[in-house]
Write a protein that holds these residues in place. Structure first.
Motif, short mmCIF file in Angstrom:
data_model
loop_
_atom_site.label_atom_id
_atom_site.label_comp_id
_atom_site.label_asym_id
_atom_site.label_seq_id
_atom_site.Cartn_x
_atom_site.Cartn_y
_atom_site.Cartn_z
N ILE A 233 2.33 1.77 -3.43
CA ILE A 233 1.30 2.23 -4.36
C ILE A 233 1.09 3.73 -4.21
O ILE A 233 1.05 4.46 -5.20
CB ILE A 233 -0.01 1.45 -4.14
CG1 ILE A 233 0.16 -0.01 -4.58
CG2 ILE A 233 -1.17 2.12 -4.90
CD1 ILE A 233 -0.98 -0.92 -4.17
N GLU B 55 1.68 6.54 -7.13
CA GLU B 55 0.59 7.45 -7.52
C GLU B 55 0.97 8.90 -7.27
O GLU B 55 0.65 9.79 -8.07
CB GLU B 55 -0.69 7.07 -6.80
CG GLU B 55 -1.27 5.76 -7.33
CD GLU B 55 -2.50 5.30 -6.59
OE1 GLU B 55 -2.77 5.77 -5.46
OE2 GLU B 55 -3.21 4.45 -7.15
N ASP C 221 0.81 -1.23 0.00
CA ASP C 221 0.00 0.00 0.00
C ASP C 221 0.84 1.27 0.00
O ASP C 221 0.54 2.22 -0.73
CB ASP C 221 -0.96 0.00 1.20
CG ASP C 221 -2.08 -1.02 1.06
OD1 ASP C 221 -2.31 -1.50 -0.07
OD2 ASP C 221 -2.74 -1.33 2.07
#
Length: 137
Positions: A14, A18, A11
């Protein structure tokens, strides 16, 4: 080329990826809008149709879902919802709507509403086509 390995992202990784893309895009995206449209159509307190869409960069609304219950199709309810979505999009400052559909879904429906095909492909292996539409509003 350096030695590398492919990993599955967690997570926090990610979020990092992003964030990197968001920071890069900031250099090019001159207009940012926010908003979403999530509307449904009821008959006798039963939900028979709905649209889900979100505003993306450059005053573009991306329509992810359009659904009309099978027993209510081809009776004008989809058109009513699409027209309402377009009104709401204009109020949000949107000037372009984009969506996609598969060959068994609503290609002719979107064309009848003034959406233009800007791309498509045919997957011979799995026997389907996908169409990408735009409409300036």
């Amino acid at each position: 080329m350096s030695e590398y390995k492919i990993i599955n992202l967690n997570d926090s990784q990610i979020e990092l990826i992003e964030k990197g893309l968001d920071e890069f895009d900031e250099l090019y995206i001159t207009c940012k809008l926010e908003g979403k449209i999530q509307i449904g159509l009821q008959i006798n307190n039963s939900l028979i149709a709905g649209i889900i869409a979100c505003v993306t960069a450059f005053k573009v609304l991306y329509v992810s879902t359009v659904y009309v219950d099978e027993s209510y199709r081809r009776k004008g309810y989809g058109k009513i919802l699409m027209e309402e979505m377009e009104k709401k999009a204009k109020l949000l400052g949107v000037n372009t709507i984009r969506l996609d559909t598969f060959s068994w879904q609503g290609k002719e429906f979107y064309e009848a509403l003034g959406y233009k095909i800007v791309g498509s492909y045919k997957n011979e292996t799995d026997n389907f086509s996908e169409y990408f539409f735009l409409k300036q509003i």
